[in-house]
Design an enzyme around this catalytic site. Structure first.
Site, PDB file in Angstrom:
ATOM      1  N   HIS A 115      23.356   1.545  11.154  1.00  0.00           N
ATOM      2  CA  HIS A 115      24.395   1.990  11.192  1.00  0.00           C
ATOM      3  C   HIS A 115      25.172   1.760  12.456  1.00  0.00           C
ATOM      4  O   HIS A 115      24.520   0.960  13.377  1.00  0.00           O
ATOM      5  CB  HIS A 115      23.977   3.685  11.651  1.00  0.00           C
ATOM      6  N   ALA A 168       0.084  -3.017  13.528  1.00  0.00           N
ATOM      7  CA  ALA A 168       0.251  -1.583  12.941  1.00  0.00           C
ATOM      8  C   ALA A 168       1.299  -0.954  14.195  1.00  0.00           C
ATOM      9  O   ALA A 168       1.041  -1.282  15.297  1.00  0.00           O
ATOM     10  CB  ALA A 168      -0.914  -0.826  13.095  1.00  0.00           C
ATOM     11  N   ARG A 214      -0.135 -13.995  20.593  1.00  0.00           N
ATOM     12  CA  ARG A 214      -0.713 -15.175  20.529  1.00  0.00           C
ATOM     13  C   ARG A 214      -0.889 -15.805  19.151  1.00  0.00           C
ATOM     14  O   ARG A 214      -0.617 -15.407  18.100  1.00  0.00           O
ATOM     15  CB  ARG A 214      -2.512 -14.824  20.881  1.00  0.00           C
ATOM     16  N   ASN A 220       0.770  -1.352  -0.102  1.00  0.00           N
ATOM     17  CA  ASN A 220      -0.051   0.207   0.015  1.00  0.00           C
ATOM     18  C   ASN A 220       0.850   1.474   0.053  1.00  0.00           C
ATOM     19  O   ASN A 220       2.102   1.359  -0.152  1.00  0.00           O
ATOM     20  CB  ASN A 220      -1.043  -0.151   1.275  1.00  0.00           C
TER      21      ASN A 220
END
Length: 195
Positions: free
Chosen positions: A114, A159, A182, A84
């Site tokens: 880094h 998210a 879970r 997306n």
């Protein structure tokens, strides 16, 4: 082994930014710029650009602009891949994306890192490790996948998660750092409306 071979290998490596072949990024920058300028109806043109950009590009690879990557040749899709809006892939090492993978808006997949040591970091010392996303994975919006990580088949990344370690197959994982919450079970199946 030259640097390009090292970059394309499945091995982690450490380098100085002055050693990195910046001319190899020119192709990716140009193709990403072209891709991000395409109109929504130019599906064939988008597909042609992705075929030129990626090392391996399955025909069922769909990406919503805007999309950015470092090199492109280190990105490999192996089946239906839906990416997306506003995805960034820092492919300084190979990124393998399995079949039926869904990547939500704002995801960052970053092989590059880094040095932790500030003096080395200021001198341009960096790291890179491959990333593998197995079949049937869903990565939620604004998640970050760090170098060296494998996400197991069928798993869901919540998210906003920051994935710093491997995630096993068949689980829901979320958080910063991302951890298994879970297993995915039969109770997770949705009742689909019939029209």
């Amino acid at each position: 082994m030259d640097l390009l071979e090292i970059m394309k290998s499945q091995n982690s490596y450490c380098s100085n930014h002055t050693d990195m072949p910046t001319h190899l990024q020119d192709n990716a920058k140009t193709l990403c710029w072209e891709y991000n300028k395409t109109a929504p109806w130019e599906k064939e043109k988008r597909s042609e650009i992705l075929q030129k950009l990626f090392g391996t590009c399955h025909p069922l690879t769909f990406i919503e602009p805007s999309f950015r990557c470092d090199y492109g040749f280190n990105i490999h899709t192996h089946g239906l891949t839906v990416i997306n809006y506003n995805c960034v892939i820092l492919d300084t090492s190979p990124v393998s994306i399995g079949a039926n993978v869904f990547i939500a808006p704002g995801v960052c997949i970053a092989c590059a890192g880094h040095s932790i040591d500030p003096v080395q970091r200021s001198m341009g010392v960096g790291t890179s490790s491959p990333i593998t996303i197995k079949d049937n994975v869903w990565i939620g919006a604004n998640a970050t996948i760090c170098g060296g990580v494998t996400i197991g088949e069928g798993s869901v990344i919540g998210a906003g998660s920051v994935v710093t370690k491997d995630i096993p197959a068949g689980v829901v994982a979320a958080g910063n750092p991302c951890r298994v919450l879970r297993p995915i079970t039969e109770k997770d199946k949705l009742e689909v409306l019939k029209f």
